[in-house]
Design an enzyme around this catalytic site. Structure first.
Site, mmCIF file in Angstrom:
data_model
loop_
_atom_site.group_PDB
_atom_site.id
_atom_site.type_symbol
_atom_site.label_atom_id
_atom_site.label_comp_id
_atom_site.label_asym_id
_atom_site.label_seq_id
_atom_site.Cartn_x
_atom_site.Cartn_y
_atom_site.Cartn_z
ATOM 1 N N LYS A 62 5.544 11.181 -1.282
ATOM 2 C CA LYS A 62 6.956 10.873 -2.825
ATOM 3 C C LYS A 62 6.181 11.310 -4.069
ATOM 4 C CE LYS A 62 8.482 6.950 -2.231
ATOM 5 N NZ LYS A 62 8.034 6.261 -1.130
ATOM 6 N N ARG A 121 -6.349 7.488 -1.167
ATOM 7 C CA ARG A 121 -4.905 7.760 -2.602
ATOM 8 C C ARG A 121 -6.176 6.925 -3.566
ATOM 9 N NH1 ARG A 121 1.358 6.588 -2.938
ATOM 10 N NH2 ARG A 121 0.871 4.056 -2.848
ATOM 11 N N ARG A 166 -4.866 1.998 -6.634
ATOM 12 C CA ARG A 166 -3.953 1.133 -6.769
ATOM 13 C C ARG A 166 -4.959 -0.372 -6.448
ATOM 14 N NH1 ARG A 166 1.362 3.745 -5.995
ATOM 15 N NH2 ARG A 166 1.963 1.755 -4.619
HETATM 16 P P1 AMP Z 1 5.908 2.585 -5.541
HETATM 17 O O1 AMP Z 1 4.420 2.966 -6.333
HETATM 18 O O2 AMP Z 1 6.633 3.349 -5.456
HETATM 19 O O3 AMP Z 1 5.161 2.764 -4.230
HETATM 20 O O4 AMP Z 1 5.758 1.587 -5.653
HETATM 21 C C1 AMP Z 1 5.050 0.435 -6.257
HETATM 22 C C2 AMP Z 1 5.326 -1.215 -5.761
HETATM 23 O O5 AMP Z 1 7.151 -1.633 -6.544
HETATM 24 C C3 AMP Z 1 6.113 -1.718 -4.304
HETATM 25 O O6 AMP Z 1 5.282 -1.757 -3.195
HETATM 26 C C4 AMP Z 1 6.769 -2.367 -4.920
HETATM 27 O O7 AMP Z 1 6.246 -4.278 -4.782
HETATM 28 C C5 AMP Z 1 7.562 -2.655 -6.705
HETATM 29 N N1 AMP Z 1 9.143 -1.162 -6.042
HETATM 30 C C6 AMP Z 1 8.911 0.476 -6.852
HETATM 31 N N2 AMP Z 1 10.095 0.668 -6.552
HETATM 32 C C7 AMP Z 1 11.356 -0.393 -5.967
HETATM 33 C C8 AMP Z 1 12.709 -0.632 -5.860
HETATM 34 N N3 AMP Z 1 13.197 0.257 -5.975
HETATM 35 N N4 AMP Z 1 12.868 -1.431 -5.342
HETATM 36 C C9 AMP Z 1 11.715 -3.417 -4.986
HETATM 37 N N5 AMP Z 1 10.721 -2.987 -5.908
HETATM 38 C C10 AMP Z 1 10.364 -1.629 -6.085
#
Ligand code: AMP
Length: 228
Positions: A14, A128, A161
């Site tokens: 994404k 990553r 990360r």
């Molecule tokens: P991402 O970078 O999108 O993988 O998000 C990293 C982390 O942020 C995820 O593993 C969740 O812990 C939190 N997170 C991001 N977006 C959401 C969401 N829409 N709802 C709940 N937690 C989120």
């Protein structure tokens, strides 16, 4: 005015495809993970709360992320539309988004689900890296930076990360895939879902996504009602 939701498991691509779409449609990317990581980095009250969940691979509570993300969506730069990366991630969030958009006479126009099997994702996420300045995404195997360790775009150091270590990755998959599938189903029923095979090379996925977005979407002639 175009609101596009990008869906996919953690690591599906994404964050790589969102800027490609954003440039094409001339709208900003709103990435919930970036919003949260910046709150964590700045040690704000939101960041302190979110960090407890993020570091365990869990989702941040719906109430918190809905408030923060919908606030972000209301800012001026998203007036002409936006690419939503990482939000919604649960049915409750998808329904809250529908209500907020319909209140403003808007709707989710398209949803693109980047589909990748879980085992491929675990391998992919071990490689990553993201840049520390802007979250630009690299993969040491399939999409390395030109200069090892440095972002091609802004020159900042690239890092893994903390939640990309294997144990956390597996926890994220366990926690996040079931609600994601509910969100996929939500948009399938709304008639706005398109799916792309995320195992293809990055450029191929981009080209398919852009072709999809430019083509009229036959299913959308079906009446569409937000779930209120
Ligand atoms: P991402 O970078 O999108 O993988 O998000 C990293 C982390 O942020 C995820 O593993 C969740 O812990 C939190 N997170 C991001 N977006 C959401 C969401 N829409 N709802 C709940 N937690 C989120």
């Amino acid at each position: 005015m175009t609101v596009v939701v990008l869906l996919g498991s953690p690591g599906a691509g994404k964050g790589t495809q969102a800027p490609v779409l954003a440039e094409h449609l001339e709208v900003p990317v709103l990435a919930s993970g970036d919003l949260l990581r910046s709150a964590v980095a700045n040690a704000t009250p939101l960041g302190r709360e979110a960090d407890r969940f993020m570091s365990r691979g869990q989702l941040v509570p719906d109430e918190t992320i809905v408030r923060v993300f919908l606030d972000r969506l209301e800012r001026d730069d998203a007036e002409g539309g936006a690419i939503l990366d990482g939000f919604p991630r649960t049915r409750v969030q998808a329904e809250a988004l529908d209500v907020a958009l319909s209140g403003a006479g808007r709707r989710v126009d398209r949803t693109i689900f980047i589909d990748v099997p879980t085992e491929d994702l675990v391998k992919r996420m071990a490689n990553r890296r993201i840049c520390t300045a802007n979250g630009h995404v690299y993969n040491l195997a399939s999409n390395p930076p030109r200069e090892p360790g440095l972002c091609d775009i802004d020159g900042s150091p690239i890092v893994q990360r903390p939640d990309d270590h294997e144990a956390t990755v597996r926890a994220r998959m366990r926690e996040q895939i079931p609600p994601l599938l509910e969100v996929v189903d939500h948009y399938r029923k709304a008639g706005v879902l398109q799916t792309v095979d995320g195992r293809e090379p990055i450029a191929e996925v981009s080209s398919r996504v852009l072709t999809m977005i430019d083509a009229p979407f036959a299913e959308m002639v079906a009446p569409w009602e937000p779930a209120t």
